[in-house]
Write an enzyme that holds these catalytic residues in place. Structure first.
Site, short mmCIF file in Angstrom:
data_model
loop_
_atom_site.label_atom_id
_atom_site.label_comp_id
_atom_site.label_asym_id
_atom_site.label_seq_id
_atom_site.Cartn_x
_atom_site.Cartn_y
_atom_site.Cartn_z
N THR A 1 -17.56 1.22 2.54
CA THR A 1 -16.28 1.22 3.23
C THR A 1 -16.16 2.56 3.94
O THR A 1 -17.00 3.45 3.74
CB THR A 1 -15.10 1.06 2.24
OG1 THR A 1 -15.04 2.22 1.41
CG2 THR A 1 -15.24 -0.20 1.40
N LYS B 1 -11.53 1.42 -15.81
CA LYS B 1 -12.03 0.10 -15.43
C LYS B 1 -12.38 -0.74 -16.66
O LYS B 1 -12.22 -1.97 -16.65
CB LYS B 1 -13.23 0.23 -14.50
CG LYS B 1 -12.89 0.85 -13.14
CD LYS B 1 -11.82 0.05 -12.41
CE LYS B 1 -11.56 0.59 -11.01
NZ LYS B 1 -10.54 -0.19 -10.28
N ASN C 1 -5.46 -4.48 -6.59
CA ASN C 1 -6.66 -3.84 -6.05
C ASN C 1 -6.53 -2.33 -5.88
O ASN C 1 -7.53 -1.65 -5.71
CB ASN C 1 -6.98 -4.49 -4.70
CG ASN C 1 -8.10 -3.82 -3.97
OD1 ASN C 1 -9.26 -3.87 -4.37
ND2 ASN C 1 -7.76 -3.14 -2.86
N TYR D 1 -12.72 7.29 -14.66
CA TYR D 1 -12.89 6.04 -13.90
C TYR D 1 -13.47 4.94 -14.79
O TYR D 1 -12.97 3.82 -14.81
CB TYR D 1 -13.80 6.30 -12.70
CG TYR D 1 -13.98 5.10 -11.80
CD1 TYR D 1 -13.00 4.77 -10.87
CD2 TYR D 1 -15.12 4.30 -11.88
CE1 TYR D 1 -13.15 3.67 -10.04
CE2 TYR D 1 -15.28 3.21 -11.05
CZ TYR D 1 -14.29 2.89 -10.13
OH TYR D 1 -14.45 1.80 -9.31
N ASP E 1 0.85 -1.19 0.00
CA ASP E 1 0.00 0.00 0.00
C ASP E 1 0.88 1.24 0.00
O ASP E 1 2.02 1.22 0.49
CB ASP E 1 -0.89 0.00 1.24
CG ASP E 1 -2.16 0.82 1.06
OD1 ASP E 1 -3.23 0.22 0.88
OD2 ASP E 1 -2.07 2.07 1.08
#
Length: 247
Positions: free
Chosen positions: A187, A156, A86, A152, A37
Site C-alpha cells: 500500500t 493481533k 479494519n 503489534y 476514518d
C-alpha cells in the site's frame, strides 16, 4: 454481480490502503458503504468518488465515537448489515525491552480496543435487527510472531481471540464474526519496504508462493467473508498469506 444490493456496510480505516480497496469492491457489488476514518478529509474524498457512500469521522480508541458513528449510519441509511473493523497501526519497531509505555498503549488502543469498541457497538445494533456480519482485520502476526513488534503481535493475537469469543457468544443470534489474517501487502504506507531488494528477497524465501499477496487479494477475501457465500463460517482466522504460515 450485485450480491450486496441494498446492504449497508461500515468500514473503519476505510479511507486508504486496504480499507479503501474494500470500500471500492463492496460498492462495485451493490453495497452502500459507510467510510469511517480518523482522516475525515480523505474519507470524504473517497466517498465523493463512490455512489451511495458516506464519510464519517471516527477515533476508534474512543468508545463514544464509534457508538455515535453506528447510530449515525443507522439514522442516515436506515440500516446496518455488516462491518469491517479494519482501523489499525503498526507501532514502532523494536524488541520488548525497547518498547515504551506510549508505543504499547497506542498500538493496543487502536488495534485491540478499537476493534472491541467497534464490534460492541455493531453487535448492540445487530441484536435489535436479528443479525449481521463482522470481519475483523487481524494479521499473519495474529497467528505467528514477528520479530521486533511485541505490541503489534499481541494486539493481533488479541483480535483473533476476540473474534472467536464473538462467534461463540452471538452465533445463535444470527451474528457471524471472522478475522482476516494477511501477510505483507503493498500500500502507499508499506511502499518503502517493498522498494527494498532485501525485503523482496525475504518475501520470496518466506512465502511458498514466492511473493507477498496483493491488496486486492486481501480485500476480495474480506468481501467473501461478508457475503452469503461464507454463511457457514464464523470464528475463522482466514489466512491470506501466500503460504507463509505453513512454512
Amino acid at each position: 454481480m450485485k450480491d450486496f444490493e441494498g446492504r449497508v456496510i461500515l468500514v473503519t480505516g476505510g479511507a486508504s490502503g486496504l480499507g479503501a480497496k474494500i470500500v471500492e469492491l463492496l460498492a462495485a457489488r451493490g453495497a452502500r458503504v459507510a467510510i469511517a476514518d480518523y482522516d475525515i478529509a480523505a474519507a470524504r474524498m473517497l466517498a465523493e468518488e463512490i455512489d451511495g457512500a458516506k464519510a464519517y469521522q471516527v477515533d476508534v480508541t474512543k468508545s463514544s465515537d464509534i457508538d455515535d458513528v453506528v447510530a449515525s449510519i443507522v439514522a442516515d441509511f436506515g440500516r446496518l448489515d455488516g462491518a469491517v473493523n479494519n482501523a489499525g497501526i503498526g507501532g514502532k519497531l523494536g524488541s520488548l525491552h525497547e518498547c515504551s509505555d506510549e508505543n504499547w498503549a497506542a498500538v493496543l488502543s487502536v488495534n485491540l480496543n478499537g476493534v472491541f469498541y467497534s464490534a460492541r457497538a455493531e453487535i448492540r445494533h445487530f441484536l435489535t435487527v436479528g443479525g449481521g456480519v463482522i470481519v475483523n482485520t487481524a494479521s499473519m502476526a495474529g497467528l505467528l510472531a514477528e520479530r521486533g513488534l511485541p505490541a503489534y503481535v499481541s494486539s493481533k493475537h488479541g483480535v483473533i481471540g476476540l473474534t472467536k469469543s464473538i462467534a461463540l457468544d452471538y452465533g445463535s443470534a444470527g451474528i457471524r464474526c471472522n478475522a482476516i489474517c494477511p501477510t505483507f501487502f503493498e500500500t502507499p504506507m508499506t511502499g518503502p519496504m517493498f522498494a527494498d531488494p532485501g525485503f523482496q528477497q525475504m518475501l520470496k524465501i518466506r512465502h511458498p508462493l514466492g511473493r507477498a499477496v496483493t491488496v486486492n487479494e486481501v480485500a476480495e477475501s474480506v468481501v467473501f467473508l461478508l457475503s452469503d457465500q461464507s454463511s457457514g463460517m464464523t470464528g475463522v482466522s482466514f489466512q491470506v498469506d501466500a503460504g507463509a504460515s505453513v512454512s
